[in-house]
Design a protein around this motif. Sequence first.
Motif, PDB file in Angstrom:
ATOM      1  N   VAL A 111      -5.444   8.004  21.927  1.00  0.00           N
ATOM      2  CA  VAL A 111      -4.635   7.481  20.817  1.00  0.00           C
ATOM      3  C   VAL A 111      -4.406   5.968  20.921  1.00  0.00           C
ATOM      4  CG1 VAL A 111      -3.481   9.648  20.268  1.00  0.00           C
ATOM      5  CG2 VAL A 111      -2.520   8.170  22.028  1.00  0.00           C
ATOM      6  N   TYR A 112      -4.204   5.459  22.146  1.00  0.00           N
ATOM      7  CA  TYR A 112      -3.963   4.020  22.296  1.00  0.00           C
ATOM      8  C   TYR A 112      -5.221   3.220  21.969  1.00  0.00           C
ATOM      9  CZ  TYR A 112       0.675   4.503  24.283  1.00  0.00           C
ATOM     10  OH  TYR A 112       2.008   4.766  24.443  1.00  0.00           O
ATOM     11  N   TYR A 113      -6.367   3.707  22.427  1.00  0.00           N
ATOM     12  CA  TYR A 113      -7.592   2.954  22.156  1.00  0.00           C
ATOM     13  C   TYR A 113      -7.966   3.047  20.670  1.00  0.00           C
ATOM     14  CZ  TYR A 113     -11.724   0.426  23.481  1.00  0.00           C
ATOM     15  OH  TYR A 113     -12.661  -0.571  23.611  1.00  0.00           O
ATOM     16  N   LEU A 114      -7.657   4.196  20.034  1.00  0.00           N
ATOM     17  CA  LEU A 114      -7.908   4.328  18.600  1.00  0.00           C
ATOM     18  C   LEU A 114      -7.070   3.325  17.814  1.00  0.00           C
ATOM     19  CD1 LEU A 114      -9.325   6.129  16.400  1.00  0.00           C
ATOM     20  CD2 LEU A 114      -7.173   7.390  16.288  1.00  0.00           C
ATOM     21  N   LEU A 115      -5.804   3.198  18.217  1.00  0.00           N
ATOM     22  CA  LEU A 115      -4.914   2.228  17.558  1.00  0.00           C
ATOM     23  C   LEU A 115      -5.471   0.815  17.702  1.00  0.00           C
ATOM     24  CD1 LEU A 115      -1.062   2.314  17.964  1.00  0.00           C
ATOM     25  CD2 LEU A 115      -2.276   0.167  18.051  1.00  0.00           C
ATOM     26  N   TRP A 116      -5.936   0.478  18.917  1.00  0.00           N
ATOM     27  CA  TRP A 116      -6.495  -0.863  19.171  1.00  0.00           C
ATOM     28  C   TRP A 116      -7.760  -1.087  18.339  1.00  0.00           C
ATOM     29  CZ3 TRP A 116     -11.055  -2.866  21.104  1.00  0.00           C
ATOM     30  CH2 TRP A 116     -11.010  -4.209  21.496  1.00  0.00           C
ATOM     31  N   ALA A 129       0.825  -1.219   0.000  1.00  0.00           N
ATOM     32  CA  ALA A 129       0.000   0.000   0.000  1.00  0.00           C
ATOM     33  C   ALA A 129       0.855   1.264   0.000  1.00  0.00           C
ATOM     34  CB  ALA A 129      -0.919   0.008   1.218  1.00  0.00           C
ATOM     35  N   GLY A 130       2.169   1.100   0.040  1.00  0.00           N
ATOM     36  CA  GLY A 130       3.035   2.288   0.082  1.00  0.00           C
ATOM     37  C   GLY A 130       2.751   3.119   1.337  1.00  0.00           C
ATOM     38  N   PHE A 131       2.667   4.443   1.145  1.00  0.00           N
ATOM     39  CA  PHE A 131       2.361   5.325   2.279  1.00  0.00           C
ATOM     40  C   PHE A 131       0.863   5.664   2.337  1.00  0.00           C
ATOM     41  CE2 PHE A 131       6.889   5.938   1.716  1.00  0.00           C
ATOM     42  CZ  PHE A 131       7.340   5.923   3.028  1.00  0.00           C
ATOM     43  N   GLY A 132       0.057   4.836   1.653  1.00  0.00           N
ATOM     44  CA  GLY A 132      -1.389   5.088   1.635  1.00  0.00           C
ATOM     45  C   GLY A 132      -2.022   5.033   3.010  1.00  0.00           C
ATOM     46  N   ASN A 133      -1.533   4.115   3.874  1.00  0.00           N
ATOM     47  CA  ASN A 133      -2.099   4.035   5.227  1.00  0.00           C
ATOM     48  C   ASN A 133      -1.833   5.307   6.019  1.00  0.00           C
ATOM     49  OD1 ASN A 133      -3.168   1.401   5.031  1.00  0.00           O
ATOM     50  ND2 ASN A 133      -1.118   0.526   5.309  1.00  0.00           N
ATOM     51  N   TYR A 134      -0.637   5.895   5.837  1.00  0.00           N
ATOM     52  CA  TYR A 134      -0.311   7.141   6.544  1.00  0.00           C
ATOM     53  C   TYR A 134      -1.213   8.280   6.045  1.00  0.00           C
ATOM     54  CZ  TYR A 134       3.828   4.799   8.318  1.00  0.00           C
ATOM     55  OH  TYR A 134       4.662   3.941   8.968  1.00  0.00           O
ATOM     56  N   VAL A 135      -1.462   8.322   4.725  1.00  0.00           N
ATOM     57  CA  VAL A 135      -2.330   9.375   4.178  1.00  0.00           C
ATOM     58  C   VAL A 135      -3.748   9.218   4.720  1.00  0.00           C
ATOM     59  CG1 VAL A 135      -3.340  10.289   2.058  1.00  0.00           C
ATOM     60  CG2 VAL A 135      -0.934   9.583   2.088  1.00  0.00           C
ATOM     61  N   ARG A 136      -4.243   7.959   4.750  1.00  0.00           N
ATOM     62  CA  ARG A 136      -5.600   7.718   5.278  1.00  0.00           C
ATOM     63  C   ARG A 136      -5.693   8.125   6.736  1.00  0.00           C
ATOM     64  NH1 ARG A 136      -8.182   2.483   5.645  1.00  0.00           N
ATOM     65  NH2 ARG A 136      -6.136   1.457   5.542  1.00  0.00           N
ATOM     66  N   LEU A 137      -4.636   7.775   7.512  1.00  0.00           N
ATOM     67  CA  LEU A 137      -4.660   8.076   8.952  1.00  0.00           C
ATOM     68  C   LEU A 137      -4.675   9.583   9.204  1.00  0.00           C
ATOM     69  CD1 LEU A 137      -4.394   6.989  11.885  1.00  0.00           C
ATOM     70  CD2 LEU A 137      -1.931   7.236  11.615  1.00  0.00           C
ATOM     71  N   LEU A 138      -3.812  10.301   8.482  1.00  0.00           N
ATOM     72  CA  LEU A 138      -3.686  11.742   8.726  1.00  0.00           C
ATOM     73  C   LEU A 138      -4.889  12.534   8.231  1.00  0.00           C
ATOM     74  CD1 LEU A 138       0.097  12.177   7.865  1.00  0.00           C
ATOM     75  CD2 LEU A 138      -0.961  12.154  10.127  1.00  0.00           C
ATOM     76  N   THR A 139      -5.737  11.922   7.410  1.00  0.00           N
ATOM     77  CA  THR A 139      -6.934  12.624   6.916  1.00  0.00           C
ATOM     78  C   THR A 139      -8.207  12.218   7.664  1.00  0.00           C
ATOM     79  OG1 THR A 139      -7.118  10.939   5.187  1.00  0.00           O
ATOM     80  CG2 THR A 139      -6.028  13.004   4.595  1.00  0.00           C
ATOM     81  N   THR A 140      -8.094  11.322   8.643  1.00  0.00           N
ATOM     82  CA  THR A 140      -9.298  10.939   9.400  1.00  0.00           C
ATOM     83  C   THR A 140      -9.512  11.909  10.562  1.00  0.00           C
ATOM     84  OG1 THR A 140      -7.956   9.459  10.736  1.00  0.00           O
ATOM     85  CG2 THR A 140      -9.114   8.480   8.890  1.00  0.00           C
ATOM     86  N   GLY A 180      -7.244  13.562  15.131  1.00  0.00           N
ATOM     87  CA  GLY A 180      -7.110  14.817  15.862  1.00  0.00           C
ATOM     88  C   GLY A 180      -7.915  14.812  17.158  1.00  0.00           C
ATOM     89  N   GLU A 181      -9.125  14.233  17.099  1.00  0.00           N
ATOM     90  CA  GLU A 181      -9.955  14.198  18.311  1.00  0.00           C
ATOM     91  C   GLU A 181      -9.332  13.318  19.386  1.00  0.00           C
ATOM     92  OE1 GLU A 181     -13.609  12.776  16.784  1.00  0.00           O
ATOM     93  OE2 GLU A 181     -14.092  14.618  15.698  1.00  0.00           O
ATOM     94  N   ARG A 187      -8.072  14.361  23.168  1.00  0.00           N
ATOM     95  CA  ARG A 187      -8.501  13.658  24.391  1.00  0.00           C
ATOM     96  C   ARG A 187      -7.298  13.126  25.174  1.00  0.00           C
ATOM     97  NH1 ARG A 187     -11.915  10.892  20.712  1.00  0.00           N
ATOM     98  NH2 ARG A 187     -13.796  12.120  20.371  1.00  0.00           N
ATOM     99  N   THR A 188      -6.246  12.749  24.466  1.00  0.00           N
ATOM    100  CA  THR A 188      -5.036  12.278  25.154  1.00  0.00           C
ATOM    101  C   THR A 188      -4.412  13.406  25.976  1.00  0.00           C
ATOM    102  OG1 THR A 188      -4.649  10.731  23.341  1.00  0.00           O
ATOM    103  CG2 THR A 188      -2.799  11.171  24.803  1.00  0.00           C
ATOM    104  N   PHE A 189      -4.376  14.611  25.407  1.00  0.00           N
ATOM    105  CA  PHE A 189      -3.844  15.756  26.164  1.00  0.00           C
ATOM    106  C   PHE A 189      -4.724  16.056  27.387  1.00  0.00           C
ATOM    107  CE2 PHE A 189      -1.616  16.963  22.120  1.00  0.00           C
ATOM    108  CZ  PHE A 189      -0.334  16.874  22.644  1.00  0.00           C
ATOM    109  N   VAL A 190      -6.043  15.898  27.229  1.00  0.00           N
ATOM    110  CA  VAL A 190      -6.944  16.108  28.371  1.00  0.00           C
ATOM    111  C   VAL A 190      -6.646  15.084  29.476  1.00  0.00           C
ATOM    112  CG1 VAL A 190      -9.359  15.994  29.121  1.00  0.00           C
ATOM    113  CG2 VAL A 190      -8.773  17.154  26.985  1.00  0.00           C
TER     114      VAL A 190
END
Length: 317
Positions: free
Chosen positions: A270-275, A77-88, A92-93, A97-100
């Motif tokens: 971020v951890y729960y999003l990854l899971w 997939a090349g860097f397609g996964n990174y592009v998909r992740l950064l555009t979701t 950001g949300e 929440r992690t900073f909170v």
Amino acid sequence: MTGSFVEVPLPSRAGAVAAPAARRSVWSRVRRIAPPYLYLVPAVVLLVVWTYRPLTQTFYLSLHSWNLVPTSPMREAGFGNYVRLLTTPELGESVLRTFVVIAGMLPFTVLIPVVVGLLTRRVRGRAAAVYRALVFAPMLVAPVAGAAVWQWLLDPASGVVNRLLGTELNWINTTGTAQLVIIVITGWHLVGFATLVVSAGLAGINPDYAAAAQVDGASRGQIRRWVTLPLLSPTLAFLILMTVLLSAQWTFPLIDTLTQGGPVGSTTNVYYLLWEYGFRSHDAGLAAAAGVIFFLGFILLAALLAGLADRLSHHDD
């Protein structure tokens, strides 16, 4: 027939002797330098096997698309996964929440432990042992068991918390309070550990500094402000660093037990999003890309905080 004999000098043995001597010198130097590095070899091997090898595999997986089924082939997939992740928008949300969570955890890992540590600094003997056992006890409770108890305490119909406060709030299933519940329960688990770390830091401060300040006429408050707290700064820097790097990870078992990231994603960090990407959506490539980005982000954050800690901390030299 006449002849003459010419005396031929014997070849010099200096070069032949110098070479073995040089080899012995190099070998003795290696034997002298090697032991400290040999002691490190097991740790380095384990670090490579358990940290850097999985990290390399994660980066490789982030460049592929795979649904975690062993019989299903991975597709490049090349860097397609990174592009998909950064555009979701979820990324950001979840970072916000992690900073909170980090900001909410700091009172439990720094402020309350410092206050309790200073107030109980003079506790000695059996009372000190009892105090340490009571303070550390929540740390020994398994997160899932603690979550079950807190779920019962926060029950909207018959929970003790609502009875004491005179409310009928559904603490866990309301978007405005679910994150607060996760922070408070995680803080309850960790406050004892942080208090013991602060107490150890206070015990390591040389009492001669306070005695000298007292001779100069400083009050208790002045000694605490200008002597004790600055010398406690390396301990506080360690606690802040741990809180920033590990808060989201500490909350994971409670989120998975109590809210599963809800309600309406209000507790998804971020951890729960990854899971969720990896084990609910079965999108291993996207989860691996999130893991690589979070790893790099936390590395940068750790380097920044370590630099600040070195610059601002006061050491008892």
